[in-house]
Design an enzyme around this catalytic site. Structure first.
Site, short mmCIF file in Angstrom:
data_model
loop_
_atom_site.label_atom_id
_atom_site.label_comp_id
_atom_site.label_asym_id
_atom_site.label_seq_id
_atom_site.Cartn_x
_atom_site.Cartn_y
_atom_site.Cartn_z
N HIS A 58 -3.51 2.40 3.05
CA HIS A 58 -2.77 2.64 4.37
C HIS A 58 -1.11 3.07 4.24
O HIS A 58 -0.42 3.57 4.83
CB HIS A 58 -2.72 1.75 5.39
N ASP A 60 -2.38 7.65 6.88
CA ASP A 60 -2.89 7.00 8.11
C ASP A 60 -4.26 7.35 8.39
O ASP A 60 -4.94 7.97 7.73
CB ASP A 60 -1.97 7.57 9.29
#
Length: 407
Positions: free
Chosen positions: A380, A384
């Protein structure tokens, strides 16, 4: 003349190998081809076989010590034969036979006490007996040459331990105890443990799941099986098609084909695809370099060749390095969804589950459809959830319209 046993070279880039376990000790007889030790490099572990019949005269590299390939680790020869270890010939002391009557042992008062921090000397059979009985070898006094712990020493310690347990049981109520076996973490297992722990500690991992309708793909696979076999003498598996879909998708979503190194995101144009292979001793990941230049048949053939080399312990270090994305398939074990762990410094890894059939609506009709579960773990810190989902959506499109992978 004594025969030298050397540390083998486990890959072109290997600089050091470690003896993880000695199966034989000094004085033990061996047959030609019998495993005498286990050695490992960073990712490969193999058994070293005796090149000749005879007796282990001298062990020059103890367990846990690393040496360059080609280094002599022990000598095999006739009992009492002299060996050369980088200097003038020295006589080899015949070790005390462990099954001799205890009356031939030195008296306890003559056994030198072990110094603090001194390495425990113990024969292989005594070590196995102590580990099986969960005995602390630090607390056992050896009666062999140089304070070496023998089989009889372990048996004596077991007797004392049994007496102590009996005395305690007469004083206290009997408590149930579970027998345990302790296994030293070494070789491939040790490397995997360190890498996976480091991966979870240093990355922000998130896993998303998606179900793929592969009914048409399975139909295509069945329709083309005879043609492919006759023309290429090969069989295309579901994994081959998944690998092709991933490679094509990575070319469209370059952010997934990347790595975060020194606070910089490195976007890779070539796709170096890692394909996890499970072995008895652990997991290895051979790498198909420049997979984006391969056609489906070439991709399939290359993966099968690398997987075979992995099972035979013949992969070089170069063939297990440099991957930019990894696929891990647990479908053959009946697993559907799982959470694969990133292979640093990669940004993504795709977990492939087992195909299952389920009734689904196709328009207004209910049909039997084949569903493939996929699990994508991504870093992450690099991207995203939306772009990661977009990549997985592209993989889905290729697998649900398999003809597009062949055009």
């Amino acid at each position: 003349m004594a025969v030298e046993v050397v540390m083998p070279k486990l890959g072109m880039a290997m600089k050091e190998g470690t003896v993880s376990l000695w199966n034989k000790g000094v004085g033990d007889s061996v047959e030609k081809g019998e495993p005498i030790a286990s050695v490992n490099s960073e990712k490969i572990e193999i058994d070293v076989e005796s090149p000749a019949e005879g007796t282990v005269l001298k062990i020059t590299v103890p367990e846990g010590e690393g040496v360059p390939p080609g280094t002599v680790i022990c000598f095999i020869g006739k009992p009492g034969e002299e060996v050369t270890v980088g200097q003038a010939l020295v006589p080899v002391q015949k070790p005390e036979v462990e099954n001799e009557a205890s009356a031939k042992k030195p008296a306890e008062s003559t056994i030198p006490a072990r110094k603090a921090g001194e390495r425990v000397k113990i024969s292989p059979i005594a070590k196995k007996m102590a580990e099986a009985a969960n005995l602390n070898i630090e607390e056992i006094q050896g009666s062999g040459p140089g304070g070496r712990i023998t089989k009889e020493d372990v048996q004596e310690a077991l007797k004392k331990s049994s007496i102590q347990k009996k005395e305690k049981s007469e004083e206290k109520p009997v408590e149930l105890q579970e027998e345990t076996q302790q296994v030293t973490v070494s070789g491939i297992r040790k490397v995997i443990a360190a890498r996976m722990y480091d991966s979870l500690q240093k990355t922000a991992q998130l896993t998303i799941n998606m179900k793929i309708d592969v009914t048409e793909l399975i139909a295509l696979q069945k329709q083309t099986v005879e043609t492919i076999k006759n023309r290429y003498d090969q069989k295309l598996t579901l994994t081959d098609y998944i690998a092709q879909a991933v490679v094509l998708s990575l070319q469209q979503h370059q952010q997934m084909n990347s790595a975060l190194i020194d606070d910089k995101i490195h976007l890779f144009k070539p796709v170096h695809l890692g394909m996890a292979v499970a072995l008895d001793r652990g997991l290895v990941v051979p790498v198909i370099r420049n997979a984006d230049t391969y056609k489906l048949m070439d991709l399939s053939r290359t993966f099968k060749e690398l997987a075979q080399k992995a099972r035979q312990g013949q992969l070089s270090n170069e063939e297990m390095q440099g991957s930019t994305f990894t696929i891990s398939n647990l479908g053959s074990y009946g697993v559907e969804h799982f959470t694969p762990v990133l292979n640093p410094p990669e940004t993504g890894i795709l977990g492939v589950g087992a195909v299952y059939d389920t009734p689904s609506f196709v328009g207004d009709k209910v049909e039997r459809r084949s569903i493939l579960p996929l699990s994508l773990t991504f870093d992450h810190r690099v991207l995203d959830g939306a772009p990661a989902a977009a990549f997985l959506q592209t993989v889905k499109q290729y697998l649900e319209e398999p003809i597009t992978m062949l055009l």
